[in-house]
Design an enzyme around this catalytic site. Sequence first.
Site, mmCIF file in Angstrom:
data_model
loop_
_atom_site.group_PDB
_atom_site.id
_atom_site.type_symbol
_atom_site.label_atom_id
_atom_site.label_comp_id
_atom_site.label_asym_id
_atom_site.label_seq_id
_atom_site.Cartn_x
_atom_site.Cartn_y
_atom_site.Cartn_z
ATOM 1 N N GLY A 81 36.151 45.370 46.127
ATOM 2 C CA GLY A 81 36.703 46.728 46.111
ATOM 3 C C GLY A 81 36.426 47.446 44.799
ATOM 4 O O GLY A 81 36.331 46.824 43.740
ATOM 5 N N ARG A 145 31.122 43.191 50.126
ATOM 6 C CA ARG A 145 31.987 42.017 50.207
ATOM 7 C C ARG A 145 31.277 40.774 50.768
ATOM 8 O O ARG A 145 31.939 39.816 51.170
ATOM 9 C CB ARG A 145 33.218 42.334 51.046
ATOM 10 C CG ARG A 145 34.183 43.327 50.392
ATOM 11 C CD ARG A 145 35.545 43.306 51.047
ATOM 12 N NE ARG A 145 36.447 44.290 50.479
ATOM 13 C CZ ARG A 145 37.191 44.080 49.384
ATOM 14 N NH1 ARG A 145 37.120 42.937 48.750
ATOM 15 N NH2 ARG A 145 37.986 45.022 48.929
ATOM 16 N N ASP A 176 37.722 35.721 44.048
ATOM 17 C CA ASP A 176 36.743 35.075 44.935
ATOM 18 C C ASP A 176 35.328 35.185 44.374
ATOM 19 O O ASP A 176 34.571 34.209 44.371
ATOM 20 C CB ASP A 176 36.745 35.757 46.308
ATOM 21 C CG ASP A 176 37.855 35.209 47.183
ATOM 22 O OD1 ASP A 176 38.461 34.199 46.787
ATOM 23 O OD2 ASP A 176 38.131 35.812 48.240
ATOM 24 N N LYS A 202 37.447 41.861 37.506
ATOM 25 C CA LYS A 202 37.697 43.181 38.104
ATOM 26 C C LYS A 202 38.681 43.084 39.249
ATOM 27 O O LYS A 202 38.625 42.142 40.016
ATOM 28 C CB LYS A 202 36.360 43.706 38.650
ATOM 29 C CG LYS A 202 36.445 44.950 39.464
ATOM 30 C CD LYS A 202 35.815 44.806 40.871
ATOM 31 C CE LYS A 202 36.592 43.931 41.794
ATOM 32 N NZ LYS A 202 36.249 43.996 43.207
ATOM 33 N N ASP A 205 44.085 45.150 41.916
ATOM 34 C CA ASP A 205 45.280 44.419 42.361
ATOM 35 C C ASP A 205 45.988 43.706 41.207
ATOM 36 O O ASP A 205 47.153 43.331 41.337
ATOM 37 C CB ASP A 205 44.908 43.382 43.430
ATOM 38 C CG ASP A 205 44.537 44.041 44.750
ATOM 39 O OD1 ASP A 205 44.527 45.289 44.808
ATOM 40 O OD2 ASP A 205 44.260 43.314 45.719
HETATM 41 P P1 FBP Z 1 39.291 43.591 45.356
HETATM 42 O O1 FBP Z 1 40.256 42.448 45.305
HETATM 43 O O2 FBP Z 1 37.988 43.242 45.946
HETATM 44 O O3 FBP Z 1 39.162 44.231 44.011
HETATM 45 O O4 FBP Z 1 39.883 44.742 46.301
HETATM 46 C C1 FBP Z 1 41.221 45.055 46.303
HETATM 47 C C2 FBP Z 1 41.568 46.136 47.296
HETATM 48 O O5 FBP Z 1 41.486 47.411 46.724
HETATM 49 C C3 FBP Z 1 42.959 45.886 47.851
HETATM 50 O O6 FBP Z 1 43.945 46.478 47.049
HETATM 51 C C4 FBP Z 1 42.866 46.420 49.252
HETATM 52 O O7 FBP Z 1 43.726 45.735 50.115
HETATM 53 C C5 FBP Z 1 41.434 46.156 49.628
HETATM 54 O O8 FBP Z 1 40.705 46.111 48.426
HETATM 55 C C6 FBP Z 1 40.841 47.196 50.550
HETATM 56 O O9 FBP Z 1 39.570 46.801 50.915
HETATM 57 P P2 FBP Z 1 38.455 47.741 51.529
HETATM 58 O O10 FBP Z 1 37.824 48.493 50.405
HETATM 59 O O11 FBP Z 1 37.497 46.790 52.135
HETATM 60 O O12 FBP Z 1 39.130 48.667 52.491
#
Ligand code: FBP
Length: 552
Positions: A81, A145, A176, A202, A205
């Site tokens: 994200g 991802r 991850d 990064k 969260d």
């Molecule tokens: P990362 O852990 O990859 O940094 O992403 C966190 C996040 O922003 C969460 O807060 C949220 O639940 C998720 O990504 C949303 O994912 P997407 O961008 O695939 O909708």
Amino acid sequence: MKISPLQLARYQYNPKLPGMLRNGISEICVKNGNPTESVADQEKIKALFPNTYGKNEITFQKGANTSKAKKQVVGVILSGGQAPGGHNVICGLYDALKATDKDNVLYGFKGGPSGLLEDSYVEFDDEYINRYRNTGGFDIIGSGRTKLETEEQFAVVAEVCKKHGITAIVIIGGDDSNTNAAVLAEYFAAHNTGVQVIGCPKTIDGDLKNEDIECSFGFDTATKTYSEIVGNIERDANSAKKYWHFVKVMGRSASHVALETALQTQPNICLIGEEVAAKKMSLAQITEYIADSVAARAAKGWNFGVAIIPEGIVEFVPEFSVLIAEINELLAGKKADDFNALPSWNDKYAFIEAGLTKESMAVFALLPQSIQQQLFLERDPHGNVQVSLIESEKLFSEMVKNNLAARKAAGTYNGKFSALHHFLGYEGRCAFPSNFDADYCYSLGYNAFMLIQYGFNGYLSKVSNLSKPAQEWVAGGMPITKMMNIERRHGHDKPVIRKALVELEGKPFKYFEANREKWAVETCYVYPGAIQYFGPSEVCDLTTRTLALEKA
Ligand code: FBP
């Protein structure tokens, strides 16, 4: 392309480096720290990472640069994200790489890890990089991802590296992605490829942190953005005095974002998933807790309020996670087709009733119909319920409404309850990075190059002492294996970086706990306002309340 005045002004901002990195590349040397051990399961992790386990922590300091002169060709990816500041990690990396030798090369692989597998890349130059300095977003090369985790994928990456003469890969990602960075580093070492891997922490969260990593980048800007909006909503609530606002904030699992937003804005209610799990709170208990605040405020004539709900909450409610597990089982494989073929919601309801245990059916029956349907509509590619898509802000407001109706019937409540709903997530992930994130990210990238230059592999770029001014920050590196333990994932024992949940004994939660009763019934709102990029340092260089309390 039209460029906003703020963006133009931010191009001129010079991110602050830690003092020890400010003397120029030729004046940075390594100070060795102690050998490391993984946080748990030491023997197992050591056996899985024979080439990269147990290395020393290091810090950089002022002194003659003793690294070997070598042309560096570095590849960088953004993974997962978006988080504000990602562009600055790449800018810092690029600047250090070019300051060392202008013939060094930086490739950006596009669209996340898949860019490395598909050999889809750009070569950065000054003009390209300058367009992205101090800007939000990951659009410089995009993110994705795809997981880099199999030997076959590693072999493809090794081929791509060989083709371009790549000497190091920098992976900018969360827990991850950095777990996979460690596995890739071990693979490269075991196969004598000579390619190094460096990770950067990064995620908005905030759940990639530990005694070494004080916070992941992006958390500062994202929570300031959410806090600005929640503060504005509070002010509206306190002006109009007629709505209860239920605000869900991002954070796939841990509740750090919700807690930080609450510390900045002092809402009436903030749920913390980790506490709900620890106290094994049921949906009914949570509902009762919120309804108590609504009723107490109504008794004072205040039919308004603000409640923050963390995105990951439902997974922490024990009865809800059992229900989700049962639904996943109920629709496993072809059973999903049978379910989908049923003509009406009544038929589907009967199917559900016949398939769930009595206990889970009782929980299911409590839910508003819109949420019941969401549980069966939104599935991920593996057929599982997508918990993050559940509109928990609506779930709780609806349950509170029903609870208040019962209180009204019993004559114990005589207020008005009108709820509005918000979801704050994507609004914060690509904001212009705060000065803190602009400085921190640039430092992480610059520092990542120093780790490459000194030959480290399987290390995380580490910048600490972050609650102090940047001049006093400490730059260095930590073997990623130090953060790892063994966890059960998809039926297998896997080495992974331990996710940091909100600590209920930690100072940020304790502060919140000590104050929330008052916040629930009184109106103690704080209005943080928008992130400030120019002006006095006490306004522009503020860190998060979480960091300030943790380091107090
Ligand atoms: P990362 O852990 O990859 O940094 O992403 C966190 C996040 O922003 C969460 O807060 C949220 O639940 C998720 O990504 C949303 O994912 P997407 O961008 O695939 O909708």
